[in-house]
Design an enzyme around this catalytic site. Sequence first.
Site, PDB file in Angstrom:
ATOM      1  N   LYS A 179       0.842  -1.187   0.000  1.00  0.00           N
ATOM      2  CA  LYS A 179       0.000   0.000   0.000  1.00  0.00           C
ATOM      3  C   LYS A 179       0.884   1.247   0.000  1.00  0.00           C
ATOM      4  O   LYS A 179       1.429   1.642   1.022  1.00  0.00           O
ATOM      5  CB  LYS A 179      -0.931   0.028   1.223  1.00  0.00           C
ATOM      6  CG  LYS A 179      -2.083   0.978   0.947  1.00  0.00           C
ATOM      7  CD  LYS A 179      -2.540   1.844   2.077  1.00  0.00           C
ATOM      8  CE  LYS A 179      -1.656   2.856   2.641  1.00  0.00           C
ATOM      9  NZ  LYS A 179      -1.567   4.130   1.884  1.00  0.00           N
ATOM     10  N   GLU A 254      10.582   1.839   9.944  1.00  0.00           N
ATOM     11  CA  GLU A 254      11.576   2.854   9.568  1.00  0.00           C
ATOM     12  C   GLU A 254      10.902   4.206   9.697  1.00  0.00           C
ATOM     13  O   GLU A 254      10.003   4.525   8.921  1.00  0.00           O
ATOM     14  CB  GLU A 254      12.043   2.637   8.122  1.00  0.00           C
ATOM     15  CG  GLU A 254      12.774   1.328   7.871  1.00  0.00           C
ATOM     16  CD  GLU A 254      14.184   1.315   8.464  1.00  0.00           C
ATOM     17  OE1 GLU A 254      14.669   2.366   8.919  1.00  0.00           O
ATOM     18  OE2 GLU A 254      14.786   0.225   8.495  1.00  0.00           O
ATOM     19  N   CYS A 288      13.989  11.358   5.294  1.00  0.00           N
ATOM     20  CA  CYS A 288      14.128  11.039   6.716  1.00  0.00           C
ATOM     21  C   CYS A 288      15.550  11.269   7.203  1.00  0.00           C
ATOM     22  O   CYS A 288      15.781  11.475   8.383  1.00  0.00           O
ATOM     23  CB  CYS A 288      13.703   9.599   6.957  1.00  0.00           C
ATOM     24  SG  CYS A 288      14.614   8.447   5.918  1.00  0.00           S
TER      25      CYS A 288
HETATM   26  P1  NAD Z   1       2.757   8.509   7.425  1.00  0.00           P
HETATM   27  O1  NAD Z   1       3.105   7.755   8.643  1.00  0.00           O
HETATM   28  O2  NAD Z   1       1.710   9.533   7.501  1.00  0.00           O
HETATM   29  O3  NAD Z   1       2.321   7.533   6.264  1.00  0.00           O
HETATM   30  C1  NAD Z   1       3.131   6.476   5.806  1.00  0.00           C
HETATM   31  C2  NAD Z   1       2.249   5.403   5.201  1.00  0.00           C
HETATM   32  O4  NAD Z   1       1.438   4.833   6.221  1.00  0.00           O
HETATM   33  C3  NAD Z   1       1.285   5.905   4.132  1.00  0.00           C
HETATM   34  O5  NAD Z   1       1.153   4.920   3.124  1.00  0.00           O
HETATM   35  C4  NAD Z   1      -0.011   6.034   4.908  1.00  0.00           C
HETATM   36  O6  NAD Z   1      -1.152   5.962   4.099  1.00  0.00           O
HETATM   37  C5  NAD Z   1       0.078   4.863   5.846  1.00  0.00           C
HETATM   38  N1  NAD Z   1      -0.734   4.969   7.061  1.00  0.00           N
HETATM   39  C6  NAD Z   1      -1.152   6.091   7.705  1.00  0.00           C
HETATM   40  N2  NAD Z   1      -1.907   5.761   8.773  1.00  0.00           N
HETATM   41  C7  NAD Z   1      -1.966   4.408   8.825  1.00  0.00           C
HETATM   42  C8  NAD Z   1      -2.582   3.477   9.699  1.00  0.00           C
HETATM   43  N3  NAD Z   1      -3.313   3.867  10.740  1.00  0.00           N
HETATM   44  N4  NAD Z   1      -2.427   2.161   9.450  1.00  0.00           N
HETATM   45  C9  NAD Z   1      -1.682   1.739   8.403  1.00  0.00           C
HETATM   46  N5  NAD Z   1      -1.084   2.582   7.545  1.00  0.00           N
HETATM   47  C10 NAD Z   1      -1.209   3.900   7.743  1.00  0.00           C
HETATM   48  O7  NAD Z   1       4.130   9.117   6.905  1.00  0.00           O
HETATM   49  P2  NAD Z   1       4.323  10.097   5.657  1.00  0.00           P
HETATM   50  O8  NAD Z   1       3.868  11.447   6.079  1.00  0.00           O
HETATM   51  O9  NAD Z   1       3.784   9.472   4.432  1.00  0.00           O
HETATM   52  O10 NAD Z   1       5.908  10.077   5.505  1.00  0.00           O
HETATM   53  C11 NAD Z   1       6.746  10.935   6.172  1.00  0.00           C
HETATM   54  C12 NAD Z   1       7.374  10.258   7.358  1.00  0.00           C
HETATM   55  O11 NAD Z   1       8.086   9.094   6.952  1.00  0.00           O
HETATM   56  C13 NAD Z   1       8.414  11.112   8.051  1.00  0.00           C
HETATM   57  O12 NAD Z   1       8.259  11.003   9.439  1.00  0.00           O
HETATM   58  C14 NAD Z   1       9.729  10.499   7.609  1.00  0.00           C
HETATM   59  O13 NAD Z   1      10.811  10.718   8.477  1.00  0.00           O
HETATM   60  C15 NAD Z   1       9.385   9.066   7.543  1.00  0.00           C
HETATM   61  N6  NAD Z   1      10.340   8.349   6.710  1.00  0.00           N
HETATM   62  C16 NAD Z   1      11.217   7.474   7.280  1.00  0.00           C
HETATM   63  C17 NAD Z   1      12.141   6.806   6.500  1.00  0.00           C
HETATM   64  C18 NAD Z   1      13.119   5.826   7.075  1.00  0.00           C
HETATM   65  O14 NAD Z   1      13.662   5.029   6.327  1.00  0.00           O
HETATM   66  N7  NAD Z   1      13.389   5.824   8.366  1.00  0.00           N
HETATM   67  C19 NAD Z   1      12.171   7.026   5.124  1.00  0.00           C
HETATM   68  C20 NAD Z   1      11.276   7.938   4.576  1.00  0.00           C
HETATM   69  C21 NAD Z   1      10.352   8.581   5.381  1.00  0.00           C
END
Ligand code: NAD
Length: 488
Positions: A179, A254, A288
């Site tokens: 997803k 992550e 990130c």
């Molecule tokens: P997010 O947590 O809002 O969403 C990530 C994914 O999770 C999306 O596909 C979203 O639809 C899904 N999601 C949201 N709520 C959910 C739930 N309740 N159950 C299951 N899935 C759910 O994050 P974002 O805003 O898309 O991305 C930015 C964040 O990602 C930042 O905090 C960034 O640091 C982090 N990030 C981390 C890494 C890493 O490798 N450590 C890499 C890239 C981004």
Amino acid sequence: TMAHSKALLVLENFIGGKFVPCSSYVDSYNPSTGDVYCRVPDSGKEEVETAVKAAKDAFPIWSSKSPLERSQILNKLADLIEHDLEAFAQAESKDQGKTITFARTVDIPRAVHNFRFFASSILHHVTECTEMPTMGCVHYTSRAPVGVAGLISPWNLPLYLLTWKIAPAIACGNTVVAKPSEMTSVTAWMMCKLLEKAGVPPGVVNVVFGTGAKAGEALVCHPDVPLISFTGSTLTAQRITEKSAPHCKRLSLELGGKNPAIIFDDADLSQCIPTTVRSSFANQGEICLCTSRIFVQRGIYSEFLKRFVAEAKKWKTGNPSDPTVSVGALISKEHLEKVRNYVKKAQAEGARILCGEGVDPLALPPGNQKGYFMLPTVIAEVKDESCCMQEEIFGPVTCVVAFDTEEEVIKRANSVKYGLAATVWSGNVGRVHRVAHRLQSGLVWTNCWLVRDLNLPFGGMKASGVGREGAKDSYEFFTEVKTITIKH
Ligand code: NAD
């Protein structure tokens, strides 16, 4: 609705090797124009159920293929994506707001490389064996794929991060239900069109599009999905941990960062300054691993600030498809507001905004007036306790502060809840080792940034995550190990 023109791109779920329409959709925006240009399936329980069923059905055949057969298919898929690199890059830039240059040189080449890398590494794992002659026994381990893997990815590096999960999962013999972020689903959908030609059997890779709350949560709660690999925010990870707890699922998380750069007075500033501008502002600061707290030793603090701001001002913000532009659009209107608010808060606390937001004019081409743009912004004289120094901003904003001693800066660098990536700049090799060892950070780059060997573990400490990904780490996560004892 009426406002939608006929030209809208409409995505479909990819389940059991077929594209299937959905009964409802969510809008997806072009961040550089502010227009709705795409409709993404708003999948829920029902679609996830069908996709998990397809993945379960495909598992026996896929998991019994040899690593070499799977490797060849992954390589073929890599070639097909590479063949369409320009189309993928254009789509990623339009969907995410990132510059075409970044999509062309980072996102899509890395997605291709993810498949090639795991196509190769899957051929080279060895299992363990020990002997117990007095008992007449040998012990050995064997590894097998787990089953249906649930993969959830964010919007900042859409295809790059999704393929970093799909590639090891299927290389190990699992089947997947993925997803992608509802805000950036287009390149995943484009990849689905290549799967059949690559030889990926129906049901091995299923992609269900939709929101986190509906589609994501249905996947996390599904009893037949024993492992979830998630990249995204810490808040969402907490929710996923809670929701998956009743099923004791295996999780790889992550998450976010608040990454420090520590710059000692013996650093080579001619290398350090351009690299730290890049580590702060690459991909609009939406990585990130981006630097957002810069600690500079007092003796070079004012010189650093002057040169750093001058370098940051060279980064042109504007139309992502303009090859001279380095800063594209942020992902959404809401996110832009959130990032701007941090700058306002810093200002209200008495910090100085040295360049960017609210200080310099932002001139945008006529077609981009409604896009979500913001200039690279440098903040100085901000307190360690400030939210700008504690919380992940995830935009083109970086804070610069002075420090005196090694001991002090280690303590300050570690004084946040996150622990993902750090950079250390110094010409003193002993100091570089000492500091690297003491930083609470899953990755430490010294005198460089974002140089990755995919063989080695990637992941965060503290609120930045649970688990590691890499050649061996992803293999271990996506397989179940068994210890077998043979008595002769
Ligand atoms: P997010 O947590 O809002 O969403 C990530 C994914 O999770 C999306 O596909 C979203 O639809 C899904 N999601 C949201 N709520 C959910 C739930 N309740 N159950 C299951 N899935 C759910 O994050 P974002 O805003 O898309 O991305 C930015 C964040 O990602 C930042 O905090 C960034 O640091 C982090 N990030 C981390 C890494 C890493 O490798 N450590 C890499 C890239 C981004």
